[in-house]
Scaffold this motif. Structure first.
Motif: not given
Length: 373
Positions: A26-28, A191-192, A199-200, A231-235
């Protein structure tokens, strides 16, 4: 596997089963918190378009409208702001001598303007390299940020090379939204920064009564940095509903689709396209594992496809340049014409599905959207 279908022409299309089971870190969480501290921060609109839902035979189509983000007409300010802040914090923690630093970057328009804006706001300097094909008004918008601008007679990849050479001196830092071996830390921060957009979307869909999130997210792709963030958000979710993710590129610069087809990152020779911000020939090295693992499908569209989509969005009250409208063009290409049912199945879409289109720029970000239809 590759799926090639045709209407009057061969549709550039790739689909891969199993992408929805791929997982990553996940992203910080502090990225979103940082953006909320910025003076101009506000969530951008998520606009529902029932006419498009009816056209495509799905439950809902919503457009994430990035035509005004942190005072600029595109989403790029999210990545640039977070990355520049991390650069300055990192230099201070490392004991760098006080004083201004020159932030160097190459751009097709929006990223360079965002870096230039952050430099000006934070009392830093900036040097922006612009490749051929960028509209003069977009170049003028960067110049208006009171930074140095160098116009390059070659393509985007050449501008990136020159920017990297320029930054190889003391008190200069390359802030580039594409990565390659040996240059990956700062692109990772960019990217982060983009993750705030996702998130919005989650919060806005919940407020609109959508349970479990979207069923499909369509994202425009240049080097793949925004797609990596999506991809990072949803995966990164360990369980629960996972949406299909569709990337959309210009046919003149379909480096991600070609790389997916071959199963390895490759460079392509780019042509001219009104989707200037997507006119990139090489996928980002840090984005590639995410693109290869987490994308369900990829499609490439023509300038005419994008122009039609931009006109449609304008009729619905959404300001979208050629790059932003590419996602509507890509969805339309995927869900219409010969082979559409097979592509619909690959994307997992049904009559109740919720589709999110990322419109990454307004018409002010790319004047071609108003002149080159």
């Amino acid at each position: 596997m590759t799926k090639r279908t045709s209407t009057s022409r061969t549709l550039p299309w790739f689909a891969r089963p199993g992408a929805r089971t791929w997982r990553c870190d996940a992203v910080p969480a502090e990225v979103r918190a940082f953006h909320t501290t910025l003076p101009d921060y506000a969530p951008t609109p998520l606009t529902e378009l029932p006419a498009l839902a009816a056209e495509f035979g799905v439950g809902r189509v919503v457009v994430k409208d990035e035509s005004s983000r942190l005072g600029l007409p595109a989403f790029k300010a999210l990545g640039a702001s977070w990355a520049v802040q991390r650069v300055l914090d990192d230099r201070a923690a490392g004991g760098a001598a006080p004083g201004p630093v020159t932030l160097v970057t190459a751009t097709d328009g929006n990223h360079g303007r965002a870096v230039a804006r952050m430099a000006r706001l934070l009392g830093q300097q900036a040097h922006v390299f612009v490749p051929r094909g960028v509209h003069p008004a977009a170049v003028a918008a960067i110049v208006a940020e009171e930074v140095e601008v160098t116009e390059v007679p070659g393509p985007y990849d050449e501008a990136v090379r020159l920017a990297a050479e320029e930054a190889a001196v003391p008190d200069a830092v390359l802030v580039q939204d594409t990565a390659w071996p040996g240059y990956e830390r700062i692109p990772g921060w960019i990217v982060e920064g983009y993750s705030t957009l996702c998130a919005e979307i989650d919060e806005q869909l919940t407020a609109a009564g959508v349970v479990g999130g979207p069923d499909l997210v369509a994202v425009p792709v240049g080097v793949g940095s925004l797609a990596q963030a999506v991809i990072a958000h949803y995966r990164s979710r360990p369980s629960g509903h996972a949406p299909a993710l569709l990337s959309v590129e210009p046919e003149a610069a379909a480096c991600v689709l070609e790389s997916l087809t071959r199963g390895e990152p490759v460079s392509v020779t780019t042509g001219d396209t009104t989707m200037a911000g997507l006119n990139c020939g090489t996928p980002s090295s840090i984005a590639w594992p995410y693109l290869h693992g987490g994308l369900d499908a990829a499609v490439a569209v023509t300038d005419a496809d994008s122009a039609r989509a931009a006109e449609d969005l304008a009729a619905f009250g959404v300001s979208s340049g050629p790059c932003g409208a590419a996602t509507l063009a890509g969805l339309r290409a995927a869900l219409t014409g010969e082979g559409a049912e097979e592509r619909r199945t690959a994307l997992g879409l049904g009559p109740a599905s919720v589709v999110v289109l990322l419109s990454t720029e307004g018409t002010a970000a790319n004047p071609r959207s108003a002149t080159d239809h």
